[in-house]
Design an enzyme around this catalytic site. Structure first.
Site, short mmCIF file in Angstrom:
data_model
loop_
_atom_site.label_atom_id
_atom_site.label_comp_id
_atom_site.label_asym_id
_atom_site.label_seq_id
_atom_site.Cartn_x
_atom_site.Cartn_y
_atom_site.Cartn_z
N HIS A 80 1.03 -1.15 -0.02
CA HIS A 80 0.04 0.05 0.00
C HIS A 80 0.98 1.18 -0.02
CE1 HIS A 80 -3.65 2.12 0.66
NE2 HIS A 80 -3.06 3.09 1.41
N CYS A 81 0.87 1.96 -1.08
CA CYS A 81 1.60 3.15 -1.14
C CYS A 81 0.89 4.54 -0.89
CB CYS A 81 2.11 3.27 -2.66
SG CYS A 81 3.43 4.66 -2.94
N PRO A 82 1.53 5.07 0.35
CA PRO A 82 0.74 6.49 0.81
C PRO A 82 0.77 7.39 -0.40
CG PRO A 82 2.89 6.13 1.82
CD PRO A 82 2.58 4.79 1.03
N ASN A 92 -1.88 6.95 -2.39
CA ASN A 92 -2.92 6.76 -1.79
C ASN A 92 -4.02 5.58 -2.33
OD1 ASN A 92 -5.04 7.34 0.20
ND2 ASN A 92 -6.21 8.52 -1.37
#
Length: 387
Positions: free
Chosen positions: A202-204, A207
């Site tokens: 999950h890449c911030p 998003n």
């Protein structure tokens, strides 16, 4: 005699009441027999559930895919701001005093200057578009009506011919958090609250989860961001070298005015250098890391679990998809474009996703796409629109 008469009247009254009840029962039975039977009287009435369908979200019934996590939205906004700042620093601070011609105290941009501005702006816009597609595309969430794939059993007769027995469903693995079917290559994301097919992480910054549905857009975002950083850093280095050469022929004041229109523009150039250096190194490391994922066809979560990898062509195909007509896996120009839909042939689509849908699904993985009933032939909309 009076007692006998009273008993007789009481019995007569009770008989009249019983007679009226029997007559009412006969009339009700006759009315029921004359009523036409409903063709659906022998079937159970399906239970219709009501769900909350939001405009944006990551739920199975939401209209548009968008993670509303506060931290992710801030990181996404910061990403766009950094790209816009790069466009401003390169196109309006660095290039105008360098690639301009002056005649009679009037300065106008040269053709080379316009060309650099257009190219750099196009690269930054491609990075922003790729980021937006990666953020708003379903990364491969498992739908609520997903079912295990059918597994065909084979036996060999005495003559060596393979006989296919009736297909059987594979084991149904349930997610402990979603309480729904979880395919073999799916992993649960605690932020998106969904099981994602071929989830890498999950890449911030985008998003969103990076899965089979948006892996291409994530790679394009890294590539164009890295390209914009290299482009801007190259322009800054060349500009610095030219200014150093000019310092041997011009005095300091004229040199300062020639390199920058205003003294404060030096701060913008320093900020551009820091941004290009940091994010250039970051995206280059991520590109090498993701290239290993594409080649080995194994995500980081699968590596931690010790799962074996697939073929090289299979990994590239799962990321960039196939042509709408044909199964060609050769490099194509649309691999560099953050547009279109990732397509798979009908023969391998279910095997790649790891599940099938009972009503049949369309060629895309969009939740709002329509589905066709294979038995009756009529068009049925998605579950979100039915309920």
């Amino acid at each position: 005699l009076r007692s006998v008469v009273t008993i007789h009247l009481h019995i007569s009254h009770q008989y009249q009441i019983v007679k009226e009840l029997m007559q009412t029962t006969r009339e009700r039975r006759k009315a029921k027999d004359s009523t036409p039977q409903s063709p659906y009287s022998g079937y159970s009435v399906p239970q219709i559930a009501t769900v909350r369908r939001r405009k944006c979200g990551t739920g199975p019934f939401d209209e548009y895919w968008l993670n509303v996590d506060c931290c992710g939205l801030v990181c996404a906004g910061l990403t766009y701001c950094l790209h816009f700042y790069g466009i401003y620093a390169v196109c309006f601070v660095l290039i105008p005093p360098w690639m301009s011609n002056t005649t009679e105290e009037v300065r106008y941009m040269s053709i080379i200057g316009h060309l650099h501005r257009v190219v750099f702006t196009a690269i930054a816009c491609m990075a922003c578009i790729s980021h937006f597609k990666a953020m708003t595309t379903d990364p491969g969430a498992v739908p609520p009506d997903a079912s295990p794939l059918e597994e065909k059993s084979k036996i060999v007769d005495e003559e060596g011919t393979e006989l296919i027995i009736s297909p059987k469903h594979k084991g149904r693995r349930l997610c402990r958090r979603c309480k729904a079917f979880k395919p073999q290559r799916a992993h649960h994301c605690s932020i998106c609250q969904r099981c994602i097919i071929k989830m890498d992480h999950h890449c911030p910054w985008v998003n969103n989860c990076v899965g089979i549905g948006n892996h291409k857009y994530f790679l394009l975002f890294l590539f164009y961001t890295f390209l914009s950083c290299i482009y801007s850093m190259t322009l800054v280095v060349f500009r610095f070298v030219l200014c150093m050469k000019m310092s041997h022929h011009l005095d300091g004041h004229r040199h300062h005015l020639h390199c920058f229109d205003q003294p404060t523009h030096l701060l913008h150039i320093l900020g551009l250098m820091v941004e290009s250096l940091l994010f250039g190194l970051f995206t280059s490391c991520m590109m090498f890391d993701q290239w290993d994922v594409v080649i080995s066809n194994v995500t980081h979560i699968d590596k931690l679990k010790g799962d074996a990898g697939g073929e090289r062509v299979g990994g590239i195909t799962e990321v960039f998809g196939m042509l709408a007509k044909g199964n060609s896996t050769a490099p194509r120009l649309d691999w560099l474009l953050p547009s279109g839909t990732i397509c798979f042939s009908n023969g391998i689509k279910d095997e790649i996703l790891g599940y099938c849908r009972p009503c049949g699904s369309s060629s895309t993985m969009n939740n709002s796409a329509s589905m066709e009933m294979a038995s009756s032939g009529r068009i049925v909309r998605s579950i979100a629109e039915i309920v």
